[in-house]
Design a protein around this motif. Structure first.
Motif, mmCIF file in Angstrom:
data_model
loop_
_atom_site.group_PDB
_atom_site.id
_atom_site.type_symbol
_atom_site.label_atom_id
_atom_site.label_comp_id
_atom_site.label_asym_id
_atom_site.label_seq_id
_atom_site.Cartn_x
_atom_site.Cartn_y
_atom_site.Cartn_z
ATOM 1 N N ILE A 164 -2.342 0.705 -8.151
ATOM 2 C CA ILE A 164 -1.547 1.884 -7.805
ATOM 3 C C ILE A 164 -2.009 2.386 -6.442
ATOM 4 N N GLY A 165 -1.022 2.710 -5.618
ATOM 5 C CA GLY A 165 -1.295 2.961 -4.211
ATOM 6 C C GLY A 165 -2.326 4.020 -3.918
ATOM 7 N N LYS A 166 -2.467 4.997 -4.803
ATOM 8 C CA LYS A 166 -3.441 6.049 -4.532
ATOM 9 C C LYS A 166 -4.882 5.583 -4.723
ATOM 10 N N ASP A 167 -5.060 4.381 -5.323
ATOM 11 C CA ASP A 167 -6.391 3.778 -5.480
ATOM 12 C C ASP A 167 -6.389 2.422 -4.782
ATOM 13 N N PRO A 168 -6.418 2.384 -3.465
ATOM 14 C CA PRO A 168 -6.213 1.119 -2.739
ATOM 15 C C PRO A 168 -7.311 0.089 -2.921
ATOM 16 N N ARG A 180 0.838 -1.198 0.000
ATOM 17 C CA ARG A 180 0.000 0.000 0.000
ATOM 18 C C ARG A 180 0.872 1.245 0.000
ATOM 19 N N GLY A 181 0.283 2.382 -0.395
ATOM 20 C CA GLY A 181 0.992 3.655 -0.282
ATOM 21 C C GLY A 181 1.098 4.409 -1.589
ATOM 22 N N PRO A 220 6.223 8.546 -4.506
ATOM 23 C CA PRO A 220 6.057 8.522 -3.052
ATOM 24 C C PRO A 220 6.069 9.942 -2.475
ATOM 25 N N ASP A 221 5.312 10.124 -1.394
ATOM 26 C CA ASP A 221 5.321 11.403 -0.702
ATOM 27 C C ASP A 221 5.506 11.143 0.792
ATOM 28 N N SER A 222 5.260 12.118 1.601
ATOM 29 C CA SER A 222 5.514 11.998 3.043
ATOM 30 C C SER A 222 4.625 10.949 3.707
ATOM 31 N N SER A 223 3.538 10.566 3.034
ATOM 32 C CA SER A 223 2.641 9.569 3.617
ATOM 33 C C SER A 223 3.084 8.134 3.313
ATOM 34 N N THR A 224 4.033 7.958 2.405
ATOM 35 C CA THR A 224 4.459 6.626 1.973
ATOM 36 C C THR A 224 5.519 6.080 2.921
ATOM 37 N N THR A 225 5.270 4.913 3.451
ATOM 38 C CA THR A 225 6.223 4.287 4.369
ATOM 39 C C THR A 225 6.957 3.140 3.664
ATOM 40 N N VAL A 248 8.307 1.455 -7.865
ATOM 41 C CA VAL A 248 8.160 2.641 -7.014
ATOM 42 C C VAL A 248 8.131 3.860 -7.920
ATOM 43 N N GLY A 249 7.005 4.546 -7.915
ATOM 44 C CA GLY A 249 6.873 5.735 -8.744
ATOM 45 C C GLY A 249 6.606 5.406 -10.198
ATOM 46 N N GLY A 250 6.453 6.442 -11.008
ATOM 47 C CA GLY A 250 6.160 6.289 -12.421
ATOM 48 C C GLY A 250 5.077 7.258 -12.843
#
Length: 474
Positions: A359-363, A327-328, A452-457, A444-446
Protein backbone atom coordinates in the motif's frame (compact mmCIF):
# COMPACT_ATOMS: atom_id res chain seq x y z
CA UNK A 1 6.65 -23.30 -22.95
CA UNK A 2 8.34 -20.02 -23.82
CA UNK A 3 10.77 -17.93 -21.85
CA UNK A 4 12.30 -14.51 -22.15
CA UNK A 5 15.21 -12.98 -20.23
CA UNK A 6 15.81 -9.24 -20.23
CA UNK A 7 19.43 -8.16 -20.47
CA UNK A 8 20.76 -6.74 -17.23
CA UNK A 9 17.63 -7.80 -15.35
CA UNK A 10 17.96 -7.97 -11.59
CA UNK A 11 16.44 -11.41 -11.71
CA UNK A 12 18.05 -12.63 -8.50
CA UNK A 13 18.97 -15.82 -10.34
CA UNK A 14 21.33 -18.36 -8.85
CA UNK A 15 23.88 -18.85 -11.59
CA UNK A 16 26.30 -21.82 -11.76
CA UNK A 17 29.27 -21.60 -9.41
CA UNK A 18 27.64 -18.56 -7.74
CA UNK A 19 28.52 -16.33 -10.70
CA UNK A 20 27.39 -12.71 -10.51
CA UNK A 21 25.65 -12.73 -13.92
CA UNK A 22 25.13 -14.82 -17.03
CA UNK A 23 26.62 -13.69 -20.35
CA UNK A 24 25.13 -14.69 -23.70
CA UNK A 25 27.23 -14.01 -26.81
CA UNK A 26 25.24 -14.14 -30.05
CA UNK A 27 26.49 -13.96 -33.63
CA UNK A 28 23.78 -13.05 -36.15
CA UNK A 29 23.15 -13.87 -39.80
CA UNK A 30 25.65 -16.73 -40.49
CA UNK A 31 28.71 -14.87 -41.78
CA UNK A 32 32.06 -16.13 -43.04
CA UNK A 33 33.99 -14.01 -40.55
CA UNK A 34 32.19 -15.75 -37.70
CA UNK A 35 33.54 -19.10 -38.83
CA UNK A 36 36.95 -17.67 -39.77
CA UNK A 37 37.59 -15.52 -36.69
CA UNK A 38 34.90 -15.74 -33.98
CA UNK A 39 34.64 -19.51 -33.71
CA UNK A 40 38.41 -20.21 -33.44
CA UNK A 41 38.71 -17.53 -30.73
CA UNK A 42 35.77 -18.99 -28.80
CA UNK A 43 37.43 -22.38 -28.94
CA UNK A 44 40.77 -21.02 -27.71
CA UNK A 45 39.16 -19.52 -24.62
CA UNK A 46 36.66 -22.31 -23.98
CA UNK A 47 33.62 -20.02 -24.33
CA UNK A 48 30.29 -21.26 -25.71
CA UNK A 49 28.06 -19.01 -27.82
CA UNK A 50 24.94 -18.94 -30.00
CA UNK A 51 25.05 -18.48 -33.77
CA UNK A 52 21.71 -17.29 -35.16
CA UNK A 53 21.66 -18.56 -38.73
CA UNK A 54 19.69 -16.86 -41.50
CA UNK A 55 19.44 -20.08 -43.48
CA UNK A 56 19.46 -18.54 -46.97
CA UNK A 57 22.83 -16.86 -46.43
CA UNK A 58 25.58 -18.37 -48.66
CA UNK A 59 27.83 -19.22 -45.69
CA UNK A 60 25.26 -21.78 -44.52
CA UNK A 61 25.07 -23.62 -47.82
CA UNK A 62 28.78 -23.40 -48.57
CA UNK A 63 30.13 -24.21 -45.10
CA UNK A 64 27.50 -26.46 -43.57
CA UNK A 65 30.05 -28.95 -42.26
CA UNK A 66 31.69 -26.19 -40.20
CA UNK A 67 28.37 -25.13 -38.66
CA UNK A 68 27.63 -28.77 -37.84
CA UNK A 69 31.04 -29.12 -36.21
CA UNK A 70 30.43 -25.97 -34.14
CA UNK A 71 27.19 -27.47 -32.82
CA UNK A 72 28.97 -30.72 -32.01
CA UNK A 73 31.47 -28.73 -29.91
CA UNK A 74 28.66 -27.31 -27.77
CA UNK A 75 27.74 -24.07 -29.53
CA UNK A 76 24.08 -23.35 -30.26
CA UNK A 77 22.65 -22.85 -33.74
CA UNK A 78 19.68 -20.53 -33.28
CA UNK A 79 16.76 -19.62 -35.54
CA UNK A 80 17.12 -16.31 -37.40
CA UNK A 81 14.49 -17.19 -40.07
CA UNK A 82 15.13 -18.30 -43.62
CA UNK A 83 15.45 -14.94 -45.35
CA UNK A 84 16.22 -12.43 -42.57
CA UNK A 85 13.00 -10.47 -43.09
CA UNK A 86 13.40 -6.86 -41.86
CA UNK A 87 11.18 -3.81 -42.14
CA UNK A 88 12.28 -1.69 -45.10
CA UNK A 89 11.04 1.53 -46.62
CA UNK A 90 13.35 3.96 -44.81
CA UNK A 91 16.69 5.42 -46.00
CA UNK A 92 18.69 3.56 -43.34
CA UNK A 93 17.02 0.31 -44.45
CA UNK A 94 17.59 0.78 -48.19
CA UNK A 95 19.47 -2.53 -48.23
CA UNK A 96 16.26 -4.48 -47.50
CA UNK A 97 15.15 -6.20 -50.70
CA UNK A 98 11.49 -5.89 -51.65
CA UNK A 99 10.78 -9.61 -51.34
CA UNK A 100 12.36 -9.62 -47.87
CA UNK A 101 10.52 -6.59 -46.53
CA UNK A 102 8.84 -7.52 -43.26
CA UNK A 103 6.22 -4.84 -43.85
CA UNK A 104 4.98 -6.85 -46.83
CA UNK A 105 5.28 -10.23 -45.09
CA UNK A 106 2.30 -11.81 -43.34
CA UNK A 107 2.33 -13.41 -39.92
CA UNK A 108 1.49 -16.74 -41.58
CA UNK A 109 4.52 -16.41 -43.84
CA UNK A 110 6.77 -15.76 -40.84
CA UNK A 111 5.38 -18.85 -39.14
CA UNK A 112 6.21 -20.87 -42.27
CA UNK A 113 9.75 -19.44 -42.29
CA UNK A 114 10.35 -20.29 -38.66
CA UNK A 115 9.04 -23.84 -39.06
CA UNK A 116 11.13 -24.53 -42.17
CA UNK A 117 14.19 -22.95 -40.51
CA UNK A 118 13.73 -25.23 -37.50
CA UNK A 119 13.57 -28.24 -39.82
CA UNK A 120 16.77 -27.19 -41.61
CA UNK A 121 18.56 -26.58 -38.32
CA UNK A 122 17.46 -29.99 -37.08
CA UNK A 123 19.06 -31.51 -40.19
CA UNK A 124 22.30 -29.68 -39.39
CA UNK A 125 22.67 -30.29 -35.66
CA UNK A 126 20.06 -32.93 -34.75
CA UNK A 127 18.57 -30.79 -31.99
CA UNK A 128 14.89 -30.06 -31.39
CA UNK A 129 15.06 -27.17 -28.87
CA UNK A 130 15.72 -23.79 -30.47
CA UNK A 131 15.91 -20.14 -29.42
CA UNK A 132 15.04 -17.25 -31.72
CA UNK A 133 16.53 -13.85 -32.45
CA UNK A 134 14.29 -11.49 -34.42
CA UNK A 135 16.11 -10.12 -37.51
CA UNK A 136 16.82 -6.40 -37.03
CA UNK A 137 14.89 -6.64 -33.76
CA UNK A 138 11.68 -6.13 -35.78
CA UNK A 139 8.65 -8.00 -34.44
CA UNK A 140 5.81 -6.79 -36.67
CA UNK A 141 4.96 -8.65 -39.88
CA UNK A 142 2.62 -6.68 -42.09
CA UNK A 143 2.01 -4.39 -39.14
CA UNK A 144 0.99 -7.26 -36.81
CA UNK A 145 3.01 -8.87 -34.00
CA UNK A 146 4.31 -12.22 -35.21
CA UNK A 147 5.79 -13.61 -31.98
CA UNK A 148 2.42 -14.90 -30.67
CA UNK A 149 2.12 -17.04 -33.81
CA UNK A 150 5.60 -18.56 -33.64
CA UNK A 151 6.18 -18.86 -29.89
CA UNK A 152 5.10 -22.51 -29.66
CA UNK A 153 7.76 -23.48 -32.20
CA UNK A 154 10.59 -22.16 -30.02
CA UNK A 155 11.98 -22.27 -26.51
CA UNK A 156 12.75 -18.56 -26.14
CA UNK A 157 12.83 -15.18 -27.83
CA UNK A 158 16.21 -13.65 -27.16
CA UNK A 159 16.27 -10.20 -25.56
CA UNK A 160 17.74 -7.24 -27.38
CA UNK A 161 21.29 -6.21 -26.56
CA UNK A 162 23.39 -3.06 -26.93
CA UNK A 163 25.05 -2.21 -30.25
CA UNK A 164 28.57 -3.62 -30.42
CA UNK A 165 29.79 -2.64 -33.90
CA UNK A 166 33.09 -0.74 -33.80
CA UNK A 167 33.57 -1.03 -30.04
CA UNK A 168 36.99 -1.66 -28.55
CA UNK A 169 37.77 -4.55 -26.26
CA UNK A 170 37.73 -2.23 -23.26
CA UNK A 171 34.29 -0.92 -24.25
CA UNK A 172 32.91 -4.43 -24.67
CA UNK A 173 34.22 -5.40 -21.25
CA UNK A 174 32.66 -2.31 -19.74
CA UNK A 175 29.30 -3.32 -21.25
CA UNK A 176 29.58 -6.68 -19.51
CA UNK A 177 30.35 -5.02 -16.19
CA UNK A 178 27.55 -2.45 -16.51
CA UNK A 179 24.90 -4.87 -17.78
CA UNK A 180 25.91 -7.58 -15.31
CA UNK A 181 25.94 -5.35 -12.25
CA UNK A 182 22.34 -6.29 -11.36
CA UNK A 183 22.91 -10.00 -11.60
CA UNK A 184 20.77 -10.93 -14.60
CA UNK A 185 21.65 -11.78 -18.19
CA UNK A 186 24.06 -9.80 -20.36
CA UNK A 187 23.09 -10.08 -24.05
CA UNK A 188 25.80 -9.08 -26.53
CA UNK A 189 25.03 -9.44 -30.24
CA UNK A 190 27.72 -9.43 -32.93
CA UNK A 191 27.72 -9.56 -36.71
CA UNK A 192 31.07 -9.42 -38.46
CA UNK A 193 34.22 -10.26 -36.52
CA UNK A 194 37.23 -8.80 -38.31
CA UNK A 195 35.26 -8.58 -41.56
CA UNK A 196 31.82 -8.55 -43.21
CA UNK A 197 29.57 -5.76 -41.80
CA UNK A 198 28.72 -4.12 -38.45
CA UNK A 199 32.11 -5.45 -37.54
CA UNK A 200 34.06 -5.72 -34.32
CA UNK A 201 37.80 -6.16 -34.76
CA UNK A 202 39.38 -9.54 -34.10
CA UNK A 203 41.53 -7.91 -31.41
CA UNK A 204 38.58 -6.36 -29.56
CA UNK A 205 36.64 -9.60 -29.73
CA UNK A 206 39.59 -11.58 -28.39
CA UNK A 207 40.12 -9.11 -25.55
CA UNK A 208 36.50 -9.66 -24.49
CA UNK A 209 36.85 -13.43 -24.60
CA UNK A 210 40.07 -13.28 -22.60
CA UNK A 211 38.29 -11.23 -19.94
CA UNK A 212 35.37 -13.67 -19.76
CA UNK A 213 37.76 -16.61 -19.56
CA UNK A 214 39.72 -15.01 -16.73
CA UNK A 215 36.58 -14.03 -14.81
CA UNK A 216 34.55 -17.23 -14.98
CA UNK A 217 33.86 -17.00 -11.26
CA UNK A 218 32.01 -13.71 -11.84
CA UNK A 219 30.42 -14.25 -15.26
CA UNK A 220 28.92 -17.51 -16.44
CA UNK A 221 29.12 -17.45 -20.25
CA UNK A 222 27.11 -20.02 -22.18
CA UNK A 223 24.67 -20.50 -25.04
CA UNK A 224 21.36 -18.71 -24.73
CA UNK A 225 19.56 -22.05 -24.75
CA UNK A 226 21.61 -23.32 -21.81
CA UNK A 227 20.96 -20.10 -19.90
CA UNK A 228 17.21 -20.51 -20.43
CA UNK A 229 17.40 -24.16 -19.44
CA UNK A 230 19.19 -23.13 -16.26
CA UNK A 231 16.48 -20.60 -15.47
CA UNK A 232 13.86 -23.34 -15.76
CA UNK A 233 15.48 -25.47 -13.12
CA UNK A 234 17.26 -22.81 -11.07
CA UNK A 235 15.14 -23.39 -7.96
CA UNK A 236 16.51 -26.44 -6.15
CA UNK A 237 13.90 -29.16 -5.83
CA UNK A 238 11.39 -27.42 -8.11
CA UNK A 239 10.57 -28.07 -11.78
CA UNK A 240 9.04 -25.35 -13.93
CA UNK A 241 5.39 -26.14 -14.67
CA UNK A 242 3.93 -22.92 -16.15
CA UNK A 243 5.26 -19.47 -16.97
CA UNK A 244 4.57 -16.22 -18.73
CA UNK A 245 7.67 -14.19 -19.54
CA UNK A 246 5.64 -11.45 -21.30
CA UNK A 247 7.94 -11.68 -24.29
CA UNK A 248 5.57 -10.74 -27.08
CA UNK A 249 3.55 -7.71 -28.05
CA UNK A 250 0.17 -8.71 -26.63
CA UNK A 251 -1.29 -10.36 -23.56
CA UNK A 252 -1.50 -14.13 -24.02
CA UNK A 253 -5.22 -14.95 -23.95
CA UNK A 254 -4.34 -18.60 -23.39
CA UNK A 255 -2.94 -17.69 -19.97
CA UNK A 256 -4.81 -14.64 -18.65
CA UNK A 257 -8.40 -13.41 -18.39
CA UNK A 258 -8.84 -9.66 -17.84
CA UNK A 259 -11.68 -8.84 -15.46
CA UNK A 260 -13.96 -5.99 -16.51
CA UNK A 261 -15.82 -4.59 -13.51
CA UNK A 262 -16.01 -1.67 -11.11
CA UNK A 263 -18.12 -2.77 -8.14
CA UNK A 264 -15.50 -2.02 -5.48
CA UNK A 265 -14.62 -5.69 -4.89
CA UNK A 266 -15.74 -5.62 -1.27
CA UNK A 267 -13.06 -3.07 -0.40
CA UNK A 268 -14.69 0.16 -1.59
CA UNK A 269 -12.04 0.42 -4.31
CA UNK A 270 -12.34 3.41 -6.65
CA UNK A 271 -11.18 2.02 -10.00
CA UNK A 272 -13.00 0.43 -12.91
CA UNK A 273 -11.02 -2.50 -14.30
CA UNK A 274 -10.87 -2.59 -18.10
CA UNK A 275 -9.22 -4.73 -20.78
CA UNK A 276 -8.10 -1.66 -22.76
CA UNK A 277 -4.50 -1.30 -23.87
CA UNK A 278 -4.38 1.93 -21.88
CA UNK A 279 -4.71 -0.16 -18.72
CA UNK A 280 -3.10 -3.49 -19.57
CA UNK A 281 -0.52 -4.31 -22.23
CA UNK A 282 2.70 -6.19 -22.93
CA UNK A 283 5.65 -4.13 -24.10
CA UNK A 284 9.41 -4.22 -23.70
CA UNK A 285 9.32 -7.73 -22.24
CA UNK A 286 7.03 -6.61 -19.42
CA UNK A 287 3.41 -6.81 -18.43
CA UNK A 288 2.25 -3.24 -17.77
CA UNK A 289 -0.80 -2.66 -15.57
CA UNK A 290 -1.53 1.05 -15.56
CA UNK A 291 -3.84 2.97 -13.23
CA UNK A 292 -5.16 6.19 -14.74
CA UNK A 293 -7.18 9.08 -13.38
CA UNK A 294 -10.08 9.32 -15.83
CA UNK A 295 -13.85 9.06 -15.72
CA UNK A 296 -15.03 5.61 -16.82
CA UNK A 297 -18.30 3.78 -16.20
CA UNK A 298 -19.15 5.97 -13.23
CA UNK A 299 -15.69 5.70 -11.67
CA UNK A 300 -12.93 8.33 -11.57
CA UNK A 301 -10.04 5.88 -12.09
CA UNK A 302 -9.27 2.96 -14.41
CA UNK A 303 -6.87 0.06 -14.01
CA UNK A 304 -6.63 -3.68 -14.74
CA UNK A 305 -6.96 -7.02 -12.98
CA UNK A 306 -5.87 -10.33 -14.57
CA UNK A 307 -6.55 -13.90 -13.50
CA UNK A 308 -5.67 -17.42 -14.67
CA UNK A 309 -9.03 -18.88 -13.59
CA UNK A 310 -10.09 -21.70 -15.90
CA UNK A 311 -6.71 -21.60 -17.67
CA UNK A 312 -4.11 -22.38 -15.01
CA UNK A 313 -5.22 -23.69 -11.61
CA UNK A 314 -2.83 -25.59 -9.38
CA UNK A 315 -2.82 -27.40 -6.05
CA UNK A 316 0.55 -26.69 -4.41
CA UNK A 317 3.73 -25.34 -5.98
CA UNK A 318 6.12 -22.43 -5.96
CA UNK A 319 4.47 -19.30 -7.35
CA UNK A 320 6.92 -16.53 -8.20
CA UNK A 321 6.90 -13.15 -9.95
CA UNK A 322 9.41 -10.38 -10.51
CA UNK A 323 7.60 -7.07 -10.04
CA UNK A 324 8.26 -3.37 -9.79
CA UNK A 325 5.40 -1.83 -7.85
CA UNK A 326 4.05 1.71 -8.32
CA UNK A 327 4.03 4.36 -5.63
CA UNK A 328 1.67 6.87 -4.03
CA UNK A 329 -1.02 7.29 -1.42
CA UNK A 330 -4.03 5.09 -2.22
CA UNK A 331 -2.15 2.87 -4.69
CA UNK A 332 -2.55 -0.87 -4.04
CA UNK A 333 -0.72 -3.45 -6.25
CA UNK A 334 -1.11 -7.16 -5.57
CA UNK A 335 0.11 -10.59 -6.70
CA UNK A 336 -2.19 -13.18 -5.16
CA UNK A 337 -4.27 -16.36 -5.47
CA UNK A 338 -7.88 -17.43 -4.95
CA UNK A 339 -9.37 -20.89 -4.51
CA UNK A 340 -10.72 -22.19 -7.80
CA UNK A 341 -13.95 -23.22 -6.04
CA UNK A 342 -14.85 -19.64 -5.13
CA UNK A 343 -17.88 -19.73 -7.43
CA UNK A 344 -19.30 -22.66 -5.46
CA UNK A 345 -18.31 -22.01 -1.85
CA UNK A 346 -17.77 -18.24 -1.89
CA UNK A 347 -15.11 -16.17 -0.17
CA UNK A 348 -13.42 -16.63 2.28
CA UNK A 349 -14.27 -20.38 2.37
CA UNK A 350 -12.43 -20.65 -0.99
CA UNK A 351 -9.24 -19.39 0.62
CA UNK A 352 -7.00 -16.53 -0.47
CA UNK A 353 -3.20 -16.44 -0.57
CA UNK A 354 -1.74 -12.95 -0.92
CA UNK A 355 1.81 -13.43 -2.20
CA UNK A 356 2.55 -9.70 -2.29
CA UNK A 357 0.56 -6.60 -1.42
CA UNK A 358 1.91 -3.08 -1.04
CA UNK A 359 0.00 0.00 0.00
CA UNK A 360 1.40 3.30 -1.14
CA UNK A 361 1.51 4.92 2.27
CA UNK A 362 4.03 2.23 3.35
CA UNK A 363 6.52 2.31 0.45
CA UNK A 364 9.12 0.14 2.18
CA UNK A 365 6.83 -2.74 3.22
CA UNK A 366 5.08 -5.60 1.43
CA UNK A 367 2.74 -8.07 3.08
CA UNK A 368 2.20 -11.84 2.74
CA UNK A 369 -1.18 -13.03 4.00
CA UNK A 370 -3.78 -15.80 4.05
CA UNK A 371 -7.55 -15.34 4.34
CA UNK A 372 -10.00 -18.08 5.28
CA UNK A 373 -13.15 -18.67 7.31
CA UNK A 374 -12.64 -17.01 10.69
CA UNK A 375 -9.50 -15.14 9.61
CA UNK A 376 -10.43 -12.90 6.72
CA UNK A 377 -10.18 -9.16 6.12
CA UNK A 378 -8.80 -7.39 9.19
CA UNK A 379 -8.50 -10.78 10.97
CA UNK A 380 -6.26 -12.29 8.27
CA UNK A 381 -3.01 -14.06 9.15
CA UNK A 382 0.11 -12.47 7.67
CA UNK A 383 3.45 -10.79 8.10
CA UNK A 384 5.29 -7.79 6.62
CA UNK A 385 8.59 -7.85 4.75
CA UNK A 386 10.26 -4.45 5.27
CA UNK A 387 13.20 -3.16 3.27
CA UNK A 388 16.14 -1.52 5.08
CA UNK A 389 15.35 1.97 6.33
CA UNK A 390 14.96 4.51 3.54
CA UNK A 391 14.49 2.00 0.71
CA UNK A 392 11.25 1.78 -1.27
CA UNK A 393 9.86 -1.13 -3.25
CA UNK A 394 8.89 1.19 -6.10
CA UNK A 395 12.54 2.01 -6.78
CA UNK A 396 13.45 -1.39 -8.27
CA UNK A 397 12.22 -4.86 -9.21
CA UNK A 398 11.87 -7.52 -6.54
CA UNK A 399 11.06 -11.23 -6.66
CA UNK A 400 8.03 -12.29 -4.62
CA UNK A 401 7.16 -15.95 -4.06
CA UNK A 402 5.29 -18.50 -1.99
CA UNK A 403 6.12 -22.17 -1.64
CA UNK A 404 2.87 -24.00 -0.96
CA UNK A 405 2.94 -27.62 0.16
CA UNK A 406 0.50 -29.84 2.09
CA UNK A 407 -0.11 -28.20 5.43
CA UNK A 408 2.30 -25.29 4.91
CA UNK A 409 2.72 -22.05 2.94
CA UNK A 410 6.02 -20.11 3.04
CA UNK A 411 6.58 -16.53 1.83
CA UNK A 412 9.78 -15.20 0.24
CA UNK A 413 10.99 -11.78 -0.87
CA UNK A 414 14.16 -11.70 -2.98
CA UNK A 415 14.91 -15.22 -1.79
CA UNK A 416 14.50 -14.36 1.90
CA UNK A 417 11.96 -16.42 3.85
CA UNK A 418 9.91 -14.13 6.07
CA UNK A 419 6.59 -15.83 6.92
CA UNK A 420 5.02 -19.30 7.26
CA UNK A 421 1.39 -20.32 7.67
CA UNK A 422 0.21 -23.76 8.85
CA UNK A 423 -3.12 -25.14 10.09
CA UNK A 424 -1.97 -24.49 13.66
CA UNK A 425 -1.40 -20.79 12.94
CA UNK A 426 -4.88 -19.89 11.62
CA UNK A 427 -8.02 -19.21 13.66
CA UNK A 428 -10.43 -21.39 11.71
CA UNK A 429 -10.53 -24.05 9.02
CA UNK A 430 -7.41 -24.58 6.90
CA UNK A 431 -8.76 -24.24 3.34
CA UNK A 432 -5.57 -24.60 1.30
CA UNK A 433 -5.61 -28.18 0.05
CA UNK A 434 -7.29 -27.65 -3.33
CA UNK A 435 -6.50 -25.84 -6.63
CA UNK A 436 -6.04 -22.07 -6.75
CA UNK A 437 -5.60 -19.58 -9.61
CA UNK A 438 -3.29 -16.55 -9.84
CA UNK A 439 -4.24 -12.86 -9.99
CA UNK A 440 -2.35 -9.64 -10.70
CA UNK A 441 -4.00 -6.29 -10.19
CA UNK A 442 -3.48 -2.64 -9.38
CA UNK A 443 -6.25 -1.15 -7.26
CA UNK A 444 -6.87 2.52 -6.47
CA UNK A 445 -8.17 3.29 -3.02
CA UNK A 446 -9.94 1.01 -0.57
CA UNK A 447 -10.48 0.58 3.14
CA UNK A 448 -6.94 -0.65 3.80
CA UNK A 449 -4.70 1.58 1.63
CA UNK A 450 -6.86 4.68 1.96
CA UNK A 451 -7.55 6.95 -0.96
CA UNK A 452 -5.52 9.09 -3.37
CA UNK A 453 -4.84 12.64 -2.23
CA UNK A 454 -3.12 15.70 -3.68
CA UNK A 455 0.26 13.98 -3.41
CA UNK A 456 -0.77 11.04 -5.64
CA UNK A 457 0.25 11.33 -9.27
CA UNK A 458 -1.18 9.43 -12.26
CA UNK A 459 -0.71 7.35 -14.26
CA UNK A 460 0.90 4.71 -12.06
CA UNK A 461 2.34 1.46 -13.44
CA UNK A 462 2.85 -2.00 -12.01
CA UNK A 463 5.54 -3.76 -14.10
CA UNK A 464 5.76 -7.55 -14.13
CA UNK A 465 8.83 -9.14 -15.71
CA UNK A 466 7.58 -12.73 -15.37
CA UNK A 467 5.29 -15.08 -13.50
CA UNK A 468 6.54 -18.66 -12.97
CA UNK A 469 4.92 -21.66 -11.35
CA UNK A 470 7.03 -24.62 -10.24
CA UNK A 471 6.10 -28.07 -8.98
CA UNK A 472 8.13 -30.32 -6.71
CA UNK A 473 10.55 -32.52 -8.66
CA UNK A 474 10.34 -36.30 -8.56
Amino acid sequence: MTFFALQGAQALETWPNSARAAVSLAYDDALDSQLDHALPALERYGVKATFYLALANPAVRQRMAEWRAAAQRGHELGNHTLFHQCAGGTPERSWVEAHRNLQNTSVAQMLDQVRVANTMLLAIDGRHERTFNAPCGDRLAGGQPYWPAIRDELVALRGDGPATAGLSGAQLIELVKEQGAKGGIVNLVFHGIGGDYLSVSKEAHEELLRFLSEHRAEYWTDTYLNIVRHQRGAKPGWVLDWADEFDGDALDARKWVPEVAGHGFGNNEMQFYTARRENVRVEGGMLVIEARKEAWQGKQYTSARLKTAGLMERKYGRFEARIKVPRGQGIWPAFWMLGADIGKVGWPRSGEIDIMENIGKDPGIVHGTVHGPGYSGEKSIGAPSPLPAGQRYADDFHVFAVEWEPGEIRWYRDGQHYHTARPSTVRGDWVFEHPFFVLLNLAVGGYWPGYPDSSTTFPQQMLVDYVRVYQRGE
